[in-house]
Write an enzyme that holds these catalytic residues in place. Structure first.
Site, PDB file in Angstrom:
ATOM      1  N   ASP A  80      -5.209  -4.553   6.288  1.00 42.52           N
ATOM      2  CA  ASP A  80      -5.790  -4.464   7.624  1.00 42.52           C
ATOM      3  C   ASP A  80      -7.307  -4.398   7.586  1.00 42.52           C
ATOM      4  OD1 ASP A  80      -5.862  -1.989   6.505  1.00 42.52           O
ATOM      5  OD2 ASP A  80      -4.758  -0.967   8.102  1.00 42.52           O
ATOM      6  N   GLU A 111      -1.340  18.909   6.447  1.00 45.30           N
ATOM      7  CA  GLU A 111      -0.883  19.722   5.318  1.00 45.30           C
ATOM      8  C   GLU A 111      -0.592  21.137   5.789  1.00 45.30           C
ATOM      9  OE1 GLU A 111      -3.520  17.788   5.213  1.00 45.30           O
ATOM     10  OE2 GLU A 111      -3.405  16.480   3.455  1.00 45.30           O
ATOM     11  N   ASP A 135      -9.902  -5.888   2.729  1.00 42.96           N
ATOM     12  CA  ASP A 135      -8.660  -6.521   2.300  1.00 42.96           C
ATOM     13  C   ASP A 135      -8.726  -8.039   2.430  1.00 42.96           C
ATOM     14  OD1 ASP A 135      -7.196  -4.321   1.555  1.00 42.96           O
ATOM     15  OD2 ASP A 135      -6.473  -3.941   3.586  1.00 42.96           O
ATOM     16  N   ASP A 178       0.852  -1.184   0.000  1.00 36.15           N
ATOM     17  CA  ASP A 178       0.000   0.000   0.000  1.00 36.15           C
ATOM     18  C   ASP A 178       0.883   1.227   0.000  1.00 36.15           C
ATOM     19  OD1 ASP A 178      -2.574  -0.963  -0.077  1.00 36.15           O
ATOM     20  OD2 ASP A 178      -2.495  -1.552   2.032  1.00 36.15           O
ATOM     21  N   ASP A 237      -4.464  26.315  10.943  1.00 36.64           N
ATOM     22  CA  ASP A 237      -4.862  25.105  10.222  1.00 36.64           C
ATOM     23  C   ASP A 237      -4.219  23.886  10.902  1.00 36.64           C
ATOM     24  OD1 ASP A 237      -5.398  23.111   8.465  1.00 36.64           O
ATOM     25  OD2 ASP A 237      -4.730  24.186   6.672  1.00 36.64           O
ATOM     26  N   LYS A 261      -5.954  30.125   0.563  1.00 38.71           N
ATOM     27  CA  LYS A 261      -5.196  29.090  -0.154  1.00 38.71           C
ATOM     28  C   LYS A 261      -6.168  27.960  -0.475  1.00 38.71           C
ATOM     29  CE  LYS A 261      -3.408  25.999   3.428  1.00 38.71           C
ATOM     30  NZ  LYS A 261      -3.920  26.416   4.739  1.00 38.71           N
ATOM     31  N   THR A 306     -16.410  25.724  -0.838  1.00 37.06           N
ATOM     32  CA  THR A 306     -15.455  26.740  -1.279  1.00 37.06           C
ATOM     33  C   THR A 306     -14.144  26.121  -1.738  1.00 37.06           C
ATOM     34  OG1 THR A 306     -14.604  26.983   0.944  1.00 37.06           O
ATOM     35  CG2 THR A 306     -16.392  28.456   0.313  1.00 37.06           C
ATOM     36  N   MET A 324     -11.431  25.986  -0.230  1.00 36.74           N
ATOM     37  CA  MET A 324     -10.245  26.750   0.157  1.00 36.74           C
ATOM     38  C   MET A 324     -10.380  27.139   1.623  1.00 36.74           C
ATOM     39  SD  MET A 324     -10.971  30.211  -1.988  1.00 36.74           S
ATOM     40  CE  MET A 324     -12.394  31.218  -1.692  1.00 36.74           C
ATOM     41  N   ALA A 357     -16.125  22.052   1.818  1.00 38.96           N
ATOM     42  CA  ALA A 357     -16.210  21.304   0.563  1.00 38.96           C
ATOM     43  C   ALA A 357     -16.764  22.177  -0.557  1.00 38.96           C
ATOM     44  CB  ALA A 357     -17.081  20.062   0.747  1.00 38.96           C
TER      45      ALA A 357
END
Lengths: 675, 575
Positions: A511, A343, A515, A302, A339, A388, A374, A376, A372
């Site tokens: 896992d 990321e 799977d 994976d 944030d 951003k 906008t 950003m 979801a």
């Protein structure tokens, strides 16, 4: 189990019971399972009977006595090797058993709760477990969330989270809930639990010969019969020549010629292989699975968590024309201070690394979270509106404020996407500041590992849910041979089938419940211990550390196991050359004194020659016990180079070593006036 | 070795190397049913053969069906040959009016020719009618050779195929072996032999008066035609008792050289066919190289020891080194027209291949010179070997080599993509076991029983070597005799018959079983982790396994035979 990894090879706690076991294992019923050693047993018995006869008749018995003793030692040494290998497993089983305490379970009934012993639980029962309680049996969390201490089976003291639904729902009997309350549906009957199976496996109680071990046993049995014929017919030949060949000497020759070295160590090698897997905290459900791991030629890995670190991280700032690089970094940093996503945090870290921008106080900042619609996020601060987000969303936002986007920035966005990275467009008011590139970070050293695997002839295929573009970029960077993008469980299964159809053996880790079919289909399926019960049932190995890269080590252990068998077989057969030169001239010294020309080792006298060969044959078993338990040195090289290397050591070495060994023993035997 | 001996060996070996790929490519085409230049002539004959025999040559047979067909044909021909011998006085072409051959000798000869052994307990020119020679013996020379080639081809197919039920068709393989390979080549060879003075007629013995005035009978017969297939099919059964030592069978050094070429031709070619049919020509050459290493070692050793001669003779003033007009060395039992080099090389070639033709008495070789043929046979005759038999014999060792050494690379051993598992190992061990048991078992019995001992002409280790050689030659289907042993007795006729019979059929049934099981397996794609069956490393390994597993078993027996005899000779002992 953590201690087990550091256990010394000759730990007195293992050696002492092993010595006792060596005698117990002389039982002919046990020896009959191994044709080579059974012949030795029969020989030792026969020589002993003849010895007793000679004693009764008052003959000189010193020589035959020594032959008999060393034949018995040969058997004991082989038994000792097996007992040592088993002992290491048993020590681990004992540690596990300590964790298996008698618990009282709180079973849910229609009317409420009742207290029953854990052993009374059956599949389908539901039990309540609260902080401080031990989980009474294997099961699936159906209600609630709890932190669980699984150190009893994994040796890892950090607690893990178990919750209902999803891929973290499996719990193991014998582990302990540290906080909260969960309801567990029991999935295995007493005696069949994970812990029970684990104990049985490490004790070697359920050990069966693996296919390869059976094939090798047949080869060894065949060689034993061939040498039996060669030895038995030697007596008529000797009588024809006007001489004689005494039974003890013939038996000595036979035992020296049959492959006792590998015959005696074969089962120890197998047990030790399982044990080595266990020391890596992987529980193999059978020896067959470990052996299959050595044969694997396709690895499915994976992407996330195995090849790459879990999350995407900011790696580069690309400023727009007319924007200072530091300004872009500052805007990006400001927008990410609040944030909390990985990321976002990585952007702050990158800004600090590249431009020494320190994190500032967040007061007075109005953080705009990601949504979801906008697509950003950003911050309103000191009248600045910093955003951003995805290229098209931020472009639309900038245009709505009267700004525009430069063509070079559009190109930049496209280029970064094409590289498989994710571009984040950063704007400050109507002004486009530039682009932050987020990338999957390939774990350090992965390329190197894949190169090693390739050298061994193993192809790695990366499995990812990413689009093909991203997938191919990461595949290139990580150095895997192939990838499956936008993978679904069905595609994964189909890929395994396709590879198997082409003659390949496939290994994978997994896992999730989805799977499970692929894990069952794969030749080697390593389930993560954190995974669902379904996944753990489907795989033929369970990784207690839940570390997907462990698969590579398992493959290496499998290979090492087979190599050890092959190396010791070669060594054992190559040894015969020297033994012929020791025993044959000695045997016919009286009939044909000229045959002493074959006594190239210049052994002192016929008796010392025969004795030295028998002693060497016994001692080499004990000398090779560490090798059998540890396995031959493994190097990730191509087959041709491994073969050449092992052939020098165990083939050529196998021819030369006994010449030297027998000569040394001969000196000692003579010095001690034993012959 | 003298310069001429080295030169001859070099030229001989170079020609074998040159012939190998040519024959290999040809055989590949023949057994794939592809077009060859002989098709216009042979196709109609092939179709007619199938129609007359009423066999289906198209069907893909499982290994059991294939084996049964092969055994039925061999059993029928065995009984036929027995019957011909017992009834030859009623049959035509018997100008010398020989009577029926005795029951035990007929059994021995029938088995001997069916199994491609061609051990001869009888003296052909004074026992067998021309009919028996041609219809009985020469026929078997073709059939047993074709059977061998067919088995080798079936084995190769087993390796080459993937997930297949069958290993080919026995009727197809056998018929094509005869028509496309054995007949054309032996026809050419027979013409060459006739041109060099080998006789080919149906006459009775010619009675002549010698210079001293004595009566001498000079035997005649269809020799050249039988001679060609005798070598090409590695049969070795001579028309005359003196075999290739007899001038009518082998008149010149030129025919001698041609005979040696014929003996190795198909055995060499099959290694190339193995490579080509399995898609790994390099593997074919690796096997060829393994065979070559052992052949060259044997040829050099035999020549060196024969040239060195006997120190006891030298003490008595016999020249060891070649001189003007003298060969030096050990010339006992050798033809003057061949000398030491040609005799030693011929002995090596004929025992490497399970041919058994002889142009000198191996019995008269020096002990170590004689050890070379003995050791060659002990390898199981895998050094080029009998036609087909050499290839399927070395196949067993390849399986074992791949298994033992294959483990050392850390994978379940695989041979050209086919996994070698317990079933294959079991069958391979079985076929090696049977040879050891036959050779050592019968030798041990003969060395103790009066019936075995009474046939000996020599005492001491040499007599023992004679017994050992006889049973090795029988079980290995070689057929050459060490001589010095009177083998035409009920004991030897019967036991050697059993020796040859079991040595052939009990060895090859397990091998065909391996072929069948390999054919059914899927192929694992080759990778860097695959055990390499090409290159020098594999060659050396294969030789190592053949020597240690195959021949070392006989080391105790050898040391009581030729080795001790050599040491005694060096010490000056005589018997």
């Amino acid at each position: 189990m953590a201690q087990a990894q550091r256990r010394r090879l000759f730990d007195p706690a293992i050696v002492r019971p092993a010595v006792a076991d060596s005698f117990r294992k002389l039982d002919p019923r046990l020896q009959a399972r191994n044709p080579v050693m059974f012949v030795v047993l029969a020989g030792a018995f026969l020589v002993t009977v003849l010895l007793v006869r000679d004693v009764v008749r008052g003959r000189e018995v010193l020589f035959n006595l020594q032959i008999a003793l060393w034949l018995w030692f040969t058997l004991l040494f082989a038994n000792f090797a097996e007992a040592m290998a088993e002992g290491r497993g048993k020590a681990q089983a004992a540690a596990l058993k300590r964790g298996r305490t008698e618990t009282v379970a709180r079973r849910l009934t229609k009317r409420g709760e009742e207290s029953v012993p854990a052993t009374a639980l059956r599949k389908g029962d539901r039990v309540v477990v609260e902080a401080g309680d031990a989980i009474p049996g294997d099961g699936t969390v159906v209600e609630g969330i709890a932190s669980v201490d699984e150190s009893a089976i994994t040796g890892e003291s950090a607690p893990v989270i178990r919750e209902s639904g999803g891929d973290r729902s499996a719990v193991t009997g014998g582990t302990r809930v540290l906080s909260d309350r969960i309801v567990v549906e029991i999935t295995s009957n007493p005696g069949e639990t994970f812990l029970d199976r684990m104990i049985a496996l490490v004790e070697g109680a359920t050990r069966q010969k693996t296919p390869n071990e059976i094939a090798l046993s047949i080869l060894l049995a065949g060689l034993t019969i061939i040498f039996l014929i060669a030895t038995v017919t030697l007596r008529p030949f000797a009588i024809y020549a006007g001489g004689s060949a005494s039974t003890p000497v013939l038996i000595a020759l036979l035992v020296c010629l049959i492959p006792t070295t590998i015959g005696g160590l074969l089962s120890a090698i197998g047990i030790a292989g399982m044990d080595r897997v266990l020391q890596h905290n992987v529980l193999a459900m059978s020896g067959r699975a470990v052996e299959a791991a050595g044969d694997v030629n396709v690895l499915l890995l994976d992407k996330t968590g195995t090849i790459t670190l879990g999350n995407r991280q900011a790696t580069d700032f690309f400023h727009a024309p007319g924007v200072l690089p530091g300004d872009l970094a500052e805007a990006a940093q400001l927008s990410s201070l609040a944030d909390e996503t990985p990321e976002g945090r990585s952007i702050v870290v990158l800004a600090k690394e590249k431009f020494a921008l320190r994190a500032r106080r967040v007061e007075g900042m109005n953080f705009i979270p990601f949504s979801a619609t906008t697509r950003m996020s950003g911050v309103d601060y000191n009248g600045r509106k910093i955003r951003k987000g995805a290229g098209d969303s931020v472009t639309a936002w900038v245009r709505s404020l009267g700004g525009d986007i430069d063509a070079t920035v559009t190109d930049l966005l496209n280029r970064i996407s094409a590289e498989g990275a994710t571009p984040l467009l950063v704007s400050d008011g109507p002004r486009v500041m530039g682009v932050v590139a987020l990338r999957d970070i390939v774990k350090a050293g992965m390329r190197d590992r894949f190169d090693r695997l390739r050298a061994m002839g193993i192809r790695t295929i990366m499995i990812t849910g990413d689009n093909p573009l991203t997938a191919s970029a990461i595949a290139r960077e990580a150095g895997v041979d192939d990838f499956l993008a936008q993978a679904t469980p069905e595609q994964k299964l189909a890929l395994i089938r396709k590879e198997q159809e082409g003659g390949n053996l496939v290994a994978m880790t997994g896992d999730g419940t989805n799977d499970a079919p692929a894990l069952a289909q794969a030749d080697v399926g390593v389930a993560m211990n954190t995974g669902t019960q379904a996944a753990r049932e489907a795989g033929n190995m369970v990784d207690l550390d839940s570390n997907p890269t462990k698969l590579i080590e398992v493959v290496e252990i499998g290979k090492q196991l087979l190599m050890t068998r092959g190396a010791l077989t070669t060594f054992s057969i190559a040894n015969d050359v020297a033994k012929y030169f020791a025993i044959l001239p000695a045997m016919f010294a009286a009939t044909y004194p000229v045959l002493n020309a074959l006594n190239v080792m210049h052994l002192a006298n016929p008796r010392s020659a025969i004795l030295s060969a028998v002693i060497f044959n016994a001692l080499i078993i004990i000398a090779l016990v560490p090798l059998a338990l540890r396995g031959v040195k493994y190097r990730p090289l191509g087959a041709a180079r491994i073969l050449a290397r092992n052939l020098w050591i165990y083939g050529v070495g196998g021819i030369l070593v006994p010449f030297i060994g027998i000569k040394l023993i001969d000196w000692i035997v003579v010095a001690l006036h034993l012959a | 070795m003298t310069g001429r001996q080295v030169g001859e060996l070099a030229v001989y070996f170079a020609l074998i190397i040159a012939a190998t790929p040519v024959l290999g490519a040809y055989m590949k085409r023949v057994f794939a049913g592809e077009r060859t230049f002989l098709d216009p002539v042979l196709r109609p004959i092939e179709r007619l053969t199938y129609r007359l025999c009423g066999v289906d040559a198209e069907k893909d047979q499982t290994w059991i069906e294939w084996t049964v067909a092969m055994l039925v044909v061999n059993a029928a021909s065995l009984f036929l040959l027995y019957a011909f011998q017992r009834m030859q006085h009623w049959l035509p072409l018997n100008p010398n009016h020989f009577g029926a051959v005795s029951a035990d000798s007929s059994w021995n000869t029938a088995v001997s020719f069916t199994t491609n052994t061609n051990w001869q307990g009888y003296s052909g020119e004074s026992t067998m009618s021309h009919f028996t020679q041609m219809v009985g013996l020469a026929f078997h020379n073709f059939l047993s050779a074709a059977t061998g080639i067919a088995i080798a081809v079936a084995v190769i197919r087993g390796v080459a195929r993937e997930k297949a039920k069958g290993i080919g068709n026995f009727w197809f393989d056998c018929t094509r072996s005869i028509l496309w390979i054995l007949l054309p080549l032996s026809f050419l060879a027979a013409l060459f032999f006739v041109s060099r003075g080998v006789v080919q007629n149906f006459q009775a013995d010619v009675a002549v008066k010698t210079v001293e005035g004595a009566e001498q009978k000079i035997p005649q017969g269809p020799v050249a035609s039988q001679e060609a297939i005798k070598e090409l099919g590695t049969n070795g059964g001579g028309f005359f008792n003196a075999n290739s030592g007899f001038p009518y069978e082998n008149p010149t050094p030129g025919t001698n050289f041609a005979q040696m070429l014929l003996i190795f031709a198909i055995g060499g070619g099959l290694t190339s066919a193995l490579g080509r049919m399995t898609g790994s020509e390099k593997h074919g050459w690796a096997v060829f190289a393994a065979m070559s290493l052992m052949f060259l070692a044997g040829a050099v050793a035999a020549t060196v020891f024969e040239q060195r001669g006997n120190p006891i003779h030298q003490k008595a003033g016999v020249q060891a080194l070649p001189t003007e007009g003298g060969t030096g060395g050990n010339m006992e039992g050798k033809e003057v027209r061949f000398g030491i080099g040609d005799s030693a090389l011929f002995a090596t070639v004929t025992t490497d291949a399970s041919c058994g033709a002889v142009n000198a008495w191996h019995d008269s070789f020096t002990p170590l010179g004689g050890l070379v043929p003995l050791a060659n046979i002990a390898t199981g005759e895998v050094i080029f070997g009998g036609v087909g038999a050499g290839l399927y014999g070395i196949f067993v060792f390849i399986v074992l080599t791949v298994f033992i050494a294959g483990l050392m690379v850390g994978r379940t051993p695989e041979y050209l993509g086919k996994k070698i598992e317990s079933h294959e190992v079991k069958l391979a061990m079985l076929s090696i076991l049977i040879l050891t048991l036959l050779i050592l078992g019968f030798s041990a019995a003969a060395a103790r029983l009066p019936a075995g001992l009474s046939s000996l002409n020599n005492k001491g280790p040499h007599g023992f070597t004679e017994i050992l050689y006889a049973y090795e030659s029988g079980a290995g289907n070689n057929g050459s005799a060490f001589a010095g042993l009177n083998a035409n007795t009920p004991w030897y006729n019967v036991t050697l018959g059993l020796d040859m019979f079991f040595g052939r059929f009990f060895m090859l049934i397990p091998i065909l079983g391996i072929a069948g099981s390999l054919a059914a397996k899927k192929k694992i794609p080759a990778s860097a982790g695959t055990f390499p069956v090409t290159g020098p490393l594999f060659t050396v390994l294969l030789v190592g396994v053949i020597v240690i597993v195959g021949a070392l078993t006989f080391f105790p027996a050898f040391s009581l035979g030729p080795v001790v005899e050599h040491l005694l000779m060096e010490a000056g002992a005589v018997f």
